[in-house]
Each structure stands twice: as C-alpha cells, then as structure tokens.
Design a protein around this motif. Structure first.
Motif, PDB file in Angstrom:
ATOM      1  N   GLY A 127      -3.136 -10.828  22.203  1.00  0.00           N
ATOM      2  CA  GLY A 127      -3.176 -12.276  22.368  1.00  0.00           C
ATOM      3  C   GLY A 127      -3.503 -12.964  21.059  1.00  0.00           C
ATOM      4  N   GLY A 128      -4.012 -12.183  20.082  1.00  0.00           N
ATOM      5  CA  GLY A 128      -4.365 -12.718  18.773  1.00  0.00           C
ATOM      6  C   GLY A 128      -3.297 -12.402  17.738  1.00  0.00           C
ATOM      7  N   ARG A 129      -3.729 -12.154  16.505  1.00  0.00           N
ATOM      8  CA  ARG A 129      -2.791 -11.910  15.409  1.00  0.00           C
ATOM      9  C   ARG A 129      -2.863 -10.459  14.949  1.00  0.00           C
ATOM     10  N   VAL A 130      -1.704  -9.918  14.600  1.00  0.00           N
ATOM     11  CA  VAL A 130      -1.616  -8.545  14.097  1.00  0.00           C
ATOM     12  C   VAL A 130      -0.850  -8.573  12.779  1.00  0.00           C
ATOM     13  N   GLY A 131      -1.455  -7.981  11.746  1.00  0.00           N
ATOM     14  CA  GLY A 131      -0.828  -7.961  10.429  1.00  0.00           C
ATOM     15  C   GLY A 131      -0.776  -6.553   9.865  1.00  0.00           C
ATOM     16  N   ILE A 132       0.314  -6.231   9.191  1.00  0.00           N
ATOM     17  CA  ILE A 132       0.494  -4.882   8.649  1.00  0.00           C
ATOM     18  C   ILE A 132       0.776  -4.941   7.151  1.00  0.00           C
ATOM     19  N   HIS A 133       0.493  -3.834   6.477  1.00  0.00           N
ATOM     20  CA  HIS A 133       0.897  -3.642   5.087  1.00  0.00           C
ATOM     21  C   HIS A 133       0.770  -2.167   4.736  1.00  0.00           C
ATOM     22  N   ARG A 134       1.233  -1.824   3.561  1.00  0.00           N
ATOM     23  CA  ARG A 134       1.136  -0.449   3.088  1.00  0.00           C
ATOM     24  C   ARG A 134      -0.323  -0.121   2.792  1.00  0.00           C
ATOM     25  N   PRO A 135      -0.787   1.082   3.154  1.00  0.00           N
ATOM     26  CA  PRO A 135      -2.187   1.436   2.886  1.00  0.00           C
ATOM     27  C   PRO A 135      -2.502   1.419   1.392  1.00  0.00           C
ATOM     28  N   TYR A 136      -3.747   1.084   1.086  1.00  0.00           N
ATOM     29  CA  TYR A 136      -4.228   1.161  -0.289  1.00  0.00           C
ATOM     30  C   TYR A 136      -4.377   2.621  -0.698  1.00  0.00           C
ATOM     31  N   LEU A 137      -4.104   2.905  -1.966  1.00  0.00           N
ATOM     32  CA  LEU A 137      -4.433   4.224  -2.493  1.00  0.00           C
ATOM     33  C   LEU A 137      -5.938   4.293  -2.714  1.00  0.00           C
ATOM     34  N   PRO A 138      -6.563   5.428  -2.441  1.00  0.00           N
ATOM     35  CA  PRO A 138      -8.016   5.532  -2.621  1.00  0.00           C
ATOM     36  C   PRO A 138      -8.417   5.348  -4.076  1.00  0.00           C
ATOM     37  N   ASN A 139      -9.538   4.671  -4.284  1.00  0.00           N
ATOM     38  CA  ASN A 139     -10.059   4.455  -5.633  1.00  0.00           C
ATOM     39  C   ASN A 139     -11.000   5.608  -5.984  1.00  0.00           C
ATOM     40  N   ASP A 140     -10.396   6.764  -6.302  1.00  0.00           N
ATOM     41  CA  ASP A 140     -11.198   7.971  -6.526  1.00  0.00           C
ATOM     42  C   ASP A 140     -11.108   8.485  -7.955  1.00  0.00           C
ATOM     43  N   GLY A 141     -10.693   7.636  -8.863  1.00  0.00           N
ATOM     44  CA  GLY A 141     -10.666   8.023 -10.270  1.00  0.00           C
ATOM     45  C   GLY A 141      -9.388   8.694 -10.718  1.00  0.00           C
ATOM     46  N   VAL A 142      -8.458   8.911  -9.800  1.00  0.00           N
ATOM     47  CA  VAL A 142      -7.188   9.535 -10.177  1.00  0.00           C
ATOM     48  C   VAL A 142      -6.365   8.523 -10.966  1.00  0.00           C
ATOM     49  N   THR A 143      -5.898   8.928 -12.131  1.00  0.00           N
ATOM     50  CA  THR A 143      -5.186   7.987 -13.002  1.00  0.00           C
ATOM     51  C   THR A 143      -3.771   8.429 -13.352  1.00  0.00           C
ATOM     52  N   SER A 144      -3.474   9.715 -13.315  1.00  0.00           N
ATOM     53  CA  SER A 144      -2.152  10.165 -13.746  1.00  0.00           C
ATOM     54  C   SER A 144      -1.092   9.739 -12.737  1.00  0.00           C
ATOM     55  N   ALA A 145       0.095   9.470 -13.239  1.00  0.00           N
ATOM     56  CA  ALA A 145       1.193   9.031 -12.382  1.00  0.00           C
ATOM     57  C   ALA A 145       1.549  10.106 -11.361  1.00  0.00           C
ATOM     58  N   ARG A 146       1.509  11.371 -11.788  1.00  0.00           N
ATOM     59  CA  ARG A 146       1.854  12.459 -10.870  1.00  0.00           C
ATOM     60  C   ARG A 146       0.853  12.545  -9.721  1.00  0.00           C
ATOM     61  N   ALA A 147      -0.443  12.414 -10.043  1.00  0.00           N
ATOM     62  CA  ALA A 147      -1.475  12.490  -9.002  1.00  0.00           C
ATOM     63  C   ALA A 147      -1.372  11.303  -8.051  1.00  0.00           C
ATOM     64  N   LYS A 148      -1.117  10.118  -8.596  1.00  0.00           N
ATOM     65  CA  LYS A 148      -0.963   8.935  -7.751  1.00  0.00           C
ATOM     66  C   LYS A 148       0.236   9.095  -6.819  1.00  0.00           C
ATOM     67  N   LYS A 149       1.314   9.654  -7.343  1.00  0.00           N
ATOM     68  CA  LYS A 149       2.511   9.866  -6.529  1.00  0.00           C
ATOM     69  C   LYS A 149       2.214  10.839  -5.390  1.00  0.00           C
ATOM     70  N   ALA A 150       1.445  11.890  -5.696  1.00  0.00           N
ATOM     71  CA  ALA A 150       1.087  12.867  -4.665  1.00  0.00           C
ATOM     72  C   ALA A 150       0.218  12.223  -3.589  1.00  0.00           C
TER      73      ALA A 150
END
Length: 218
Positions: A127-150
């Motif tokens: 009866g209210g509002r529902v909103g969606i989006h892509r999940p956030y990537l965890p902020n766990d210190g991972v910086t490399s592009a390969r690790a982020k992609k994984a």
C-alpha cells in the motif's frame, strides 16, 4: 590535567565513532489480539544483529499463530530504507520458511535491501512505496578492478539466485541491476504486479456443505 585531557579526547572520539555505527532495525512483535493475527514489524536499516533478533521473534510468532487460527497467518510489516543485503536475504529465508506474509502499509516505504524481505512473503501486499536499485559494493578496502569485478559478479549471482528461489521473475533482477546504487527506481502498481511483488493469498476454502439432513419415511 593531561590525563583529564586525554580522557576527554578519547570520549569525544568514541562518541563520534558511535555516530557512524549503523543502528539495528527496530524489530517489534505484536501478539494476536481479537481478529488481528500476530504481527512482526521491521523498521529501519538492516544490520547483522537483526538476524538473530528476527529468528527468535519469528519462532514465537509461529507458535502464537498456530493457536490463533488453522492457517497460522503471521504478518511482517516493512518500513525500511534497506541496509545489509546479506542480512535481508537471511531474514527473507526465515520469512519464507514459516510462510509469513509481508506488507508495506500505506505511508511506509520499502527500498533497496528491504525489497528482498518483501519478496520472501508467501503473500505480499503493498500500500506504500517500493523502490529498487543495484546493491552497493561492500566498503571493505578492495581497490583493484579485478577484485571489484569479482565482488560485483558474486552479488549479482547470489541476488539473482535468491529472487529465483522466491519465485520472482528474472525481469525484477534485471531492472534492479540496471538502476545505479545511488538512485532509486520507484515501482508503479503495474510494475509491482508484473514483478510479482504483490501476491494476495486467498482465504482457505470453507468446508463443503453437507446439505439438509435426510430423514426416513415415517
């Protein structure tokens, strides 16, 4: 004086740190009363400690519902901006295990990770509002592009599997993944229905009438 200054500085730092710690969602249980079935309300951002809290309350609600009515109806009302997606999926599986209903009442919002709770309901009302989006990537210190992609591929696969497990169409997951995590796609009533996020459960059938009693001839 120096020790007092250090103590004050430490206190201020701890207070400042506490301001950035996520507060647990409010998970409140209301037992059955009158014609109202048991209800669990979830309000606020989901954090790790909410899993154990919800699991304990869910067991109480399940037992309460079994004595309240034959079909054991329990409503889980949602009003949340989301939070930890892994927590949402863990709680969602408890909701589905016990065949609880999920509800977003008028005036409430269910956004981001909260939608995984809504999806878990055996019956779902919005009866209210529902909103969606892509999940956030965890902020766990991972910086490399390969690790982020994984990380992204892992979240993508697990959220897709979860929604399939709940019986929702792939189109919902696809829409989620197309919406940037810093934006919100508010769903219309037609989209909610198309994505399976509204699903009413019909009441249990009434016992068949046996008809008038048959009497023998005098």
């Amino acid at each position: 004086m120096q020790r007092l200054k250090i103590w004050r500085t430490s206190t201020l730092l701890l207070s400042a740190y506490a301001c950035f710690l996520p507060a647990a969602a409010s998970v409140v249980y209301r037992p059955a009363a009158g014609n109202r079935p048991p209800q669990i309300s979830i309000k606020g951002d989901l954090v790790q400690t909410d899993i154990e809290t919800f699991a304990t309350i869910a067991e109480t609600a399940r037992q309460d519902a079994a004595t309240f009515m034959p079909n054991g109806l329990v409503n889980v009302t949602l009003d949340s901006r989301g939070g930890n997606i892994w927590v949402a999926m863990s709680i969602g599986r408890i909701i589905r295990k016990y065949s609880f209903m999920t509800r977003v009442e008028v005036g409430a919002s269910c956004v981001s990770a909260c939608v995984y709770l809504l999806a878990a309901g055996e019956g779902r009302y919005v009866g209210g509002r529902v909103g969606i989006h892509r999940p956030y990537l965890p902020n766990d210190g991972v910086t490399s592009a390969r690790a982020k992609k994984a990380q992204y591929e892992g979240i993508n696969a697990q959220t897709r599997q979860y929604l399939e497990e709940m019986g929702l169409p792939k189109s919902l997951h696809e829409r989620m993944m197309r919406t940037p995590p810093d934006g919100v796609n508010w769903l219309s009533a037609q989209e909610l229905s198309a994505f399976g996020l509204t699903k009413m459960i019909p009441p249990p059938p009434k016992p068949a009438s046996l008809g008038p009693p048959v009497t023998g001839s005098p």
